[in-house]
Design a protein around this motif. Structure first.
Motif, mmCIF file in Angstrom:
data_model
loop_
_atom_site.group_PDB
_atom_site.id
_atom_site.type_symbol
_atom_site.label_atom_id
_atom_site.label_comp_id
_atom_site.label_asym_id
_atom_site.label_seq_id
_atom_site.Cartn_x
_atom_site.Cartn_y
_atom_site.Cartn_z
ATOM 1 N N UNK A 92 -5.686 4.104 -13.480
ATOM 2 C CA UNK A 92 -4.921 3.802 -14.698
ATOM 3 C C UNK A 92 -3.445 3.574 -14.350
ATOM 4 N N UNK A 93 -2.892 4.424 -13.500
ATOM 5 C CA UNK A 93 -1.489 4.259 -13.090
ATOM 6 C C UNK A 93 -1.270 2.938 -12.354
ATOM 7 N N UNK A 94 -2.161 2.622 -11.432
ATOM 8 C CA UNK A 94 -2.033 1.369 -10.684
ATOM 9 C C UNK A 94 -2.141 0.185 -11.636
ATOM 10 N N UNK A 95 -3.096 0.233 -12.548
ATOM 11 C CA UNK A 95 -3.287 -0.844 -13.525
ATOM 12 C C UNK A 95 -2.048 -1.009 -14.403
ATOM 13 N N UNK A 96 -1.473 0.097 -14.843
ATOM 14 C CA UNK A 96 -0.297 0.014 -15.725
ATOM 15 C C UNK A 96 0.917 -0.558 -15.011
ATOM 16 N N UNK A 97 1.059 -0.283 -13.730
ATOM 17 C CA UNK A 97 2.209 -0.828 -13.002
ATOM 18 C C UNK A 97 2.009 -2.301 -12.688
ATOM 19 N N UNK B 53 -7.993 -7.032 9.638
ATOM 20 C CA UNK B 53 -8.213 -5.684 9.139
ATOM 21 C C UNK B 53 -7.577 -5.474 7.783
ATOM 22 N N UNK B 54 -7.837 -4.335 7.225
ATOM 23 C CA UNK B 54 -7.378 -3.998 5.874
ATOM 24 C C UNK B 54 -6.652 -2.663 5.876
ATOM 25 N N UNK B 55 -5.945 -2.424 4.805
ATOM 26 C CA UNK B 55 -5.281 -1.143 4.582
ATOM 27 C C UNK B 55 -5.950 -0.524 3.357
ATOM 28 N N UNK B 56 -6.504 0.665 3.518
ATOM 29 C CA UNK B 56 -7.265 1.310 2.454
ATOM 30 C C UNK B 56 -6.465 2.463 1.842
ATOM 31 N N UNK B 57 -6.547 2.567 0.518
ATOM 32 C CA UNK B 57 -5.875 3.628 -0.224
ATOM 33 C C UNK B 57 -6.921 4.594 -0.755
ATOM 34 N N UNK B 58 -6.750 5.874 -0.438
ATOM 35 C CA UNK B 58 -7.695 6.919 -0.844
ATOM 36 C C UNK B 58 -6.998 7.958 -1.724
ATOM 37 N N UNK B 59 -7.750 8.481 -2.694
ATOM 38 C CA UNK B 59 -7.303 9.619 -3.500
ATOM 39 C C UNK B 59 -8.472 10.601 -3.613
ATOM 40 N N UNK B 60 -8.179 11.809 -4.062
ATOM 41 C CA UNK B 60 -9.244 12.776 -4.331
ATOM 42 C C UNK B 60 -10.136 12.229 -5.439
ATOM 43 N N UNK C 163 0.831 -1.206 0.000
ATOM 44 C CA UNK C 163 0.000 0.000 0.000
ATOM 45 C C UNK C 163 0.864 1.255 0.000
ATOM 46 N N UNK C 164 1.922 1.270 0.794
ATOM 47 C CA UNK C 164 2.815 2.433 0.853
ATOM 48 C C UNK C 164 3.572 2.641 -0.458
ATOM 49 N N UNK C 165 3.952 1.550 -1.113
ATOM 50 C CA UNK C 165 4.643 1.665 -2.409
ATOM 51 C C UNK C 165 3.726 2.289 -3.445
ATOM 52 N N UNK C 166 2.474 1.837 -3.485
ATOM 53 C CA UNK C 166 1.514 2.402 -4.436
ATOM 54 C C UNK C 166 1.242 3.863 -4.109
ATOM 55 N N UNK C 167 1.097 4.180 -2.843
ATOM 56 C CA UNK C 167 0.894 5.579 -2.422
ATOM 57 C C UNK C 167 2.050 6.455 -2.895
ATOM 58 N N UNK C 168 3.272 5.989 -2.705
ATOM 59 C CA UNK C 168 4.450 6.750 -3.121
ATOM 60 C C UNK C 168 4.467 6.950 -4.639
ATOM 61 N N UNK C 169 4.126 5.905 -5.385
ATOM 62 C CA UNK C 169 4.080 6.002 -6.841
ATOM 63 C C UNK C 169 3.053 7.040 -7.287
ATOM 64 N N UNK C 170 1.884 7.039 -6.644
ATOM 65 C CA UNK C 170 0.861 8.023 -6.988
ATOM 66 C C UNK C 170 1.339 9.438 -6.674
ATOM 67 N N UNK C 171 1.943 9.627 -5.512
ATOM 68 C CA UNK C 171 2.411 10.961 -5.127
ATOM 69 C C UNK C 171 3.526 11.452 -6.051
ATOM 70 N N UNK C 172 4.387 10.546 -6.493
ATOM 71 C CA UNK C 172 5.435 10.933 -7.444
ATOM 72 C C UNK C 172 4.849 11.337 -8.791
ATOM 73 N N UNK C 173 3.638 10.865 -9.074
ATOM 74 C CA UNK C 173 2.938 11.227 -10.309
ATOM 75 C C UNK C 173 2.036 12.436 -10.120
ATOM 76 N N UNK C 174 2.103 13.054 -8.956
ATOM 77 C CA UNK C 174 1.330 14.266 -8.700
ATOM 78 C C UNK C 174 -0.076 14.023 -8.183
ATOM 79 N N UNK C 175 -0.364 12.818 -7.707
ATOM 80 C CA UNK C 175 -1.691 12.499 -7.187
ATOM 81 C C UNK C 175 -1.585 12.324 -5.670
#
Length: 71
Positions: A61-66, A45-52, A17-29
């Protein structure tokens, strides 16, 4: 969670989850990881990823492409 944020993915692995979060933030999200796992056992329990909401499609799309390039 504040208004305007949308859960786009649920993980069981905090590192993933943290790796995906970092990838999104590096892409400006901007992204938030909300860890709902029990701190004693880390298997409940679960770890949830949120974006605007307005970034949802681009983030997915970014997550799918990676994940495609890893397969």
């Amino acid at each position: 969670m504040e208004q305007g944020w949308k859960k786009i993915k649920v993980y069981t692995n905090a590192i993933e989850a943290e790796i995906v979060k970092q990838m999104l933030e590096e892409s400006g999200i901007p992204a938030i990881v909300l860890n709902k796992q029990d701190s004693s056992y880390l298997v409940f329990g679960k770890i949830e990823l949120y974006v605007n909401q307005e970034d949802e499609q681009q983030a997915l799309v970014l997550i799918e492409s990676t994940t495609e390039s890893e397969d």
